[in-house]
Structures are given as C-alpha cells and as structure tokens.
Design a protein around this motif. Structure first.
Motif, short mmCIF file in Angstrom:
data_model
loop_
_atom_site.label_atom_id
_atom_site.label_comp_id
_atom_site.label_asym_id
_atom_site.label_seq_id
_atom_site.Cartn_x
_atom_site.Cartn_y
_atom_site.Cartn_z
N UNK A 54 37.99 47.07 44.41
CA UNK A 54 38.72 45.28 44.96
C UNK A 54 39.11 45.00 43.89
N UNK A 55 40.98 44.06 43.58
CA UNK A 55 41.45 43.72 43.25
C UNK A 55 40.76 41.97 42.92
N UNK A 56 40.68 41.73 41.90
CA UNK A 56 40.22 40.37 42.06
C UNK A 56 41.38 38.95 41.30
N UNK A 57 42.33 39.85 40.43
CA UNK A 57 43.52 38.89 40.72
C UNK A 57 44.40 39.87 39.85
N UNK A 58 45.99 39.59 40.22
CA UNK A 58 46.74 40.91 40.35
C UNK A 58 47.90 39.41 39.41
N UNK A 59 47.92 40.16 38.73
CA UNK A 59 49.53 39.35 37.82
C UNK A 59 50.27 39.25 38.29
N UNK A 60 51.04 40.94 38.53
CA UNK A 60 51.97 40.61 39.21
C UNK A 60 52.28 39.71 41.30
N UNK A 66 38.29 35.51 45.42
CA UNK A 66 37.63 35.93 44.93
C UNK A 66 36.57 35.84 45.11
N UNK A 67 36.86 36.11 46.14
CA UNK A 67 35.36 36.35 47.31
C UNK A 67 35.16 37.96 48.26
N UNK A 68 33.73 38.80 47.07
CA UNK A 68 33.64 39.82 48.02
C UNK A 68 32.21 39.96 47.86
N UNK A 87 36.26 40.93 54.24
CA UNK A 87 36.53 39.36 53.10
C UNK A 87 37.40 38.92 53.72
N UNK A 88 38.02 38.66 54.84
CA UNK A 88 38.96 38.00 55.74
C UNK A 88 37.98 36.62 56.24
N UNK A 89 36.81 37.03 56.30
CA UNK A 89 35.62 35.87 56.71
C UNK A 89 36.20 34.09 56.23
N UNK A 90 36.78 34.42 55.20
CA UNK A 90 36.35 33.55 54.29
C UNK A 90 37.73 32.90 54.39
N UNK A 140 35.04 34.15 40.97
CA UNK A 140 34.81 35.26 41.36
C UNK A 140 32.84 35.52 41.52
N UNK A 141 32.69 35.20 43.08
CA UNK A 141 31.97 35.52 43.73
C UNK A 141 31.03 37.11 44.17
N UNK A 142 30.75 37.49 43.51
CA UNK A 142 29.97 38.93 44.16
C UNK A 142 28.86 38.81 44.81
#
Length: 213
Positions: A54-60, A66-68, A87-90, A140-142
């Motif tokens: 899962x990607x936390x940050x995409x520089x592009x 942040x939610x996993x 993760x769409x619950x957030x 980040x929240x795992x």
C-alpha cells in the motif's frame, strides 16, 4: 539503473487489535523524503505471509494515504494470509482511489487479489495545512487485527473491531473533527504568522467546505 531503497521495520507480537501510529511520518517521510524515492510503500509480514503493498506517499501525484488496516488470518497459530481492509471507510467515495501494488510495482486490482484495493487520500497541500494547524490526520496509522484461531483452537476476535465493521458516517465524523480542529487553530494564528499560513488556511477551508473532499 540503481534506486535508493530504505525501510522502517516494526515488530508486533500480540494478537489483539492495535494501532501503530507513526506520529512523525508526515514530517519525516513526506516533507523530507529521506529515501529520495518516487513513493513510500507499506506492507505487513508475519511468519511466511506477506501483504500486498500500500502506498503511503506518492511524490508524483502529491497524495498521502494515511489510513491502513491489515487483517491477519490465522489457522491454529499458523499465519495463512494477510489482507488489507477497506480503507474507503475514512472518507467519501470521491476521495478514495486505487492504492494496492504488487512487489514488482504494478497495480494490484481487486479482481486479481480478491480484497479491497482502494484508499482515502489527502493532497500534500492539505496535509501541510493540517500539520500547520496541529492536526495529525496525515501521519501514518497502521491498524492490525486478527481473525481465525490461535494454537489450541482459541478464536481470534479482534477483526470484529476493524473500522469497516462500523457505520462509515461515524468514522468519517472523527476524521472531520480533526480537520475542523486544525481549521480553528489556523484561524487563530493566521493574522499573526506570515509566510505560507494563508495558503494553509485556504487549503483546510476548501477541505471542510467540500471542494477538496
């Protein structure tokens, strides 16, 4: 071609619901990009099982996810698989995008891996604004939950506490409360601080008014 590869490693030993909250993730990873990478990914592993990335940050795209929530499936104490929860619950549907990857970097689809693949995002500008207002929404929240049975057949029930088991509006209210608090804090200091604070205030205002969400 060479690549800069780095990692943070965390060890988890208890089969209960828990949250690994990396409170400095936005500042240390997004703002400084210590790995000089195009993206920072997260995966979970236990025994011989691996999750997808899962990607936390995409520089592009300048997006932060942040939610996993990792769901660890156990059979008599042996890990049989690790899946990512919805993760769409957030957030609202419009703020949820595909965010699952194979280890070769290709996109992992729901049809391929038979588990949720999307995630809620904030833009980097929104995160800068929230961070300026004292909010930790972009750190980040795992979350980790367990399902199945431990050694001896004891049933593991923490998966019943995963966020997707609850009404979405309750979860989204908690996220919105953090955004509202950041807006209030920015509103208090925007007349006394120069620089980027005005842009930060506008980014959070857009987010709460619905133009960003």
């Amino acid at each position: 071609m060479t690549a800069n590869i780095g990692s943070f490693v965390f060890f988890i030993f208890i089969p209960f619901f828990l949250c690994l909250f990396v409170r400095t993730a936005f500042q240390e990873i997004v703002q400084t990009n210590p790995f000089s990478s195009e993206a920072t990914h997260v995966f979970a592993s236990s025994q011989t099982s691996l999750s997808f990335l899962r990607r936390y940050y995409d520089t592009t795209s300048q997006k932060v996810y942040p939610y996993l929530t990792a769901i660890i499936d156990v059979r008599d104490g042996v890990i049989s698989g690790i899946a990512w929860d919805d993760a769409c619950i957030f957030c609202e549907h419009s703020r949820c995008l595909p965010n699952a990857y194979n280890f070769d970097g290709s996109v992992a689809t729901n049809e391929q891996i038979s588990q949720p693949t999307d995630g809620c995002y904030f833009t980097r500008d929104e995160c800068v604004a929230l961070h300026s207002g004292g909010a930790d929404d972009c750190d980040l929240k795992l979350y980790v939950v367990w399902t199945g049975t431990a050694v001896g057949g004891k049933v593991l029930l923490s998966s019943d506490s995963r966020f997707s088991a609850f009404p979405p509006n309750r979860i989204q209210e908690n996220v919105q409360n953090g955004v509202d608090t950041a807006l209030g804090n920015l509103n208090k200091i925007k007349d006394t601080v120069t620089g980027n604070i005005e842009g930060a205030f506008e980014a959070v205002t857009d987010l709460t008014s619905g133009t960003g969400r």
